[in-house]
Design an enzyme around this catalytic site. Sequence first.
Site, mmCIF file in Angstrom:
data_model
loop_
_atom_site.group_PDB
_atom_site.id
_atom_site.type_symbol
_atom_site.label_atom_id
_atom_site.label_comp_id
_atom_site.label_asym_id
_atom_site.label_seq_id
_atom_site.Cartn_x
_atom_site.Cartn_y
_atom_site.Cartn_z
ATOM 1 N N ASP A 267 28.683 -36.685 2.409
ATOM 2 C CA ASP A 267 28.159 -37.512 3.498
ATOM 3 C C ASP A 267 28.322 -38.979 3.082
ATOM 4 O O ASP A 267 28.644 -39.293 1.941
ATOM 5 C CB ASP A 267 26.693 -37.153 3.807
ATOM 6 C CG ASP A 267 26.284 -37.601 5.213
ATOM 7 O OD1 ASP A 267 27.007 -38.418 5.834
ATOM 8 O OD2 ASP A 267 25.235 -37.136 5.708
ATOM 9 N N GLU A 465 18.668 -40.613 12.462
ATOM 10 C CA GLU A 465 18.442 -40.353 11.031
ATOM 11 C C GLU A 465 17.051 -40.813 10.577
ATOM 12 O O GLU A 465 16.070 -40.653 11.319
ATOM 13 C CB GLU A 465 19.586 -40.960 10.201
ATOM 14 C CG GLU A 465 20.948 -40.396 10.667
ATOM 15 C CD GLU A 465 22.113 -40.739 9.777
ATOM 16 O OE1 GLU A 465 21.951 -40.768 8.548
ATOM 17 O OE2 GLU A 465 23.218 -40.952 10.317
HETATM 18 C C1 BGC Z 1 25.210 -38.832 8.664
HETATM 19 C C2 BGC Z 1 26.242 -37.789 9.018
HETATM 20 C C3 BGC Z 1 27.414 -38.421 9.714
HETATM 21 C C4 BGC Z 1 27.963 -39.537 8.866
HETATM 22 C C5 BGC Z 1 29.172 -40.221 9.479
HETATM 23 C C6 BGC Z 1 25.821 -40.034 7.990
HETATM 24 O O1 BGC Z 1 24.901 -41.079 7.872
HETATM 25 O O2 BGC Z 1 24.236 -38.256 7.832
HETATM 26 O O3 BGC Z 1 25.661 -36.793 9.817
HETATM 27 O O4 BGC Z 1 28.392 -37.448 9.990
HETATM 28 O O5 BGC Z 1 26.952 -40.507 8.662
HETATM 29 O O6 BGC Z 1 28.846 -41.047 10.519
#
Ligand code: BGC
Length: 591
Positions: A267, A465
């Site tokens: 990630d 998030e």
């Molecule tokens: C998230 C992921 C996401 C990635 C790319 C991260 O902060 O946890 O779910 O796919 O960013 O944008």
Amino acid sequence: MTHIDFVEQLLARMTLSQKIGQMTQTERMVVSPQQVKEFHLGSVLSGGGSAPAGNRPQDWVEMNDAYWAASMDADDEHLAIPLIYGVDAIHGNNNVLGATVFPHNIGLGAMNDPDLIERIAEVTAREVLAAGVEWTFAPTLAVAKNLHWGRTYESYSSDPALVSRYSGRFVKGLQGELAEHSVVACIKHWVGDGGTSFGIDQGDTAIDWQTLSDTHIAPYLPALEQGALTVMVSFNSWNGDKCHGHHHLLTQVLKQQLGFDGFIISDWDGIDYLDDDYLKAVELSVNAGIDMFMIADKWQEFIANLHSLVADGRVQESRIDDAVRRILNVKFRYGLFDRPRPSERPFSGDALFGSAEHRLVARQAVAQSQVLLKNDAQILPLSKQASILVAGRFAHDTGALAGGFTVAWQGQTGPDALPGATSVWSAVKASAPRAILSAQGDGIEADPDAHDVAIVVIGEHPYAEGMGDIRPDENQVVESGSKINGSLKVLAPYGRSLELATLHPEDLQTIQNIIARGVPVVVVLISGRPLLVDPEMAASQAFVAAWLPGSEGAGITDVLFGDKAFTGRLSFAWPSLSGPGFERGFGLSAV
Ligand code: BGC
């Protein structure tokens, strides 16, 4: 030539720089097409909300043409290996203006319809392809266990069985037979993201193996069986150990025991939190089994570090070869080597992008995801002849309905946030000619002589998030973080309580303004999770959990006016201040 021969022959021709480049993914804002060639990068992504100027499908296709052409521009230093471009198309191709935006996963869970899930994934794939993109970081298979978690809305259900009924079907809808109309899926976040203590995003999931397996790993099995080509590692730790450095979970469980033969991607800068020493963090994560690395600003440092780790024997070349073999395999199986430049692909700029046909699929999903929690005196369904006052902060707001991960990472609010979208007010007005919109949204003009009923649209504003976390007590962070090996990244939370009256007291005020004047209220709650809404529910005559429905607000009015029945059922239990709330599976029918 079999695909194994193809991949092996290609691998045999690659230099270490080319191999490490394949293992590197970075963000469009920090990499030029020229650098894609110079560093032989395997992939570029758009982080949440990152889009080329203009942000229409055509702009994306042009951007992707440039990256693709750079990756394919072979010379003595560089082999032609097509780049794969990744986006978070997690509820439709949600970064792009004019896309069809579906309900977030929590709403899809309430709809409990695996056939429609597959269709939604097909439509999403088509709209991703319209932008010249071939890979989406979806579906999220989190089983959220604490409503305080800001990513609860990305979870279909707290019930792993429901997530499992969807996971394979969603992957099937995206990847299909890996033909022209397919995109590459990425199941995430491996593993235990929904199980962290206190629901802290990126926190520690402190549970035994059996629980991890039964609850959080189980939904991956149908998706893997369906051939999901990529898996994203989770930020969370398992009993203190970060997934990003977890050899057992990544290599032994996922690759060896479950036989996953696609590639694992980290990630966003997820390896950073393993160790303060970046070299060490790179070493731990590569050796744990991550194949491709999503790195924002310091992608060149990552590349330099991996070179030196190989030179020093701290990372074996066989591990590098395994990673690159997996990446090339995915690219080959998806047919990327045979696809022309993005602008020449069959669905680039496709007319179905954001089309009425696609929006109908979303509208259907919205209608099926509405959960009716209260309907006193059968006030619903409403008559289209009624004079209806439409009030509340989100009465005429398309951005709020879509939530986070829509055009911007944290989402947006406002009536014009999403071109082509329908707000609740627009949808009501289209059906009920005598409806009016509350001037200030607060409903103070309510008048029983003029209004039969009010629809009040309220709830949580968009977030994504960790910024959606609810954290009653900052000590939770200390307590949680102290158990983690490595560091915990903590964002400012959404609020301190799940009580809507605490988070947004103006919402209850709006309801009270209206009932005090003698007009009954139907609440439409926009939220990424069940909230504590005892006073709001007590004051209203009917109460609908609308989740984060996306661009098609008319799906809400389809059920409010009885054009469709309420069939949505809670995929999470709904708490209450007074003790009994609603069990998972609850939902009234307004007939
Ligand atoms: C998230 C992921 C996401 C990635 C790319 C991260 O902060 O946890 O779910 O796919 O960013 O944008």
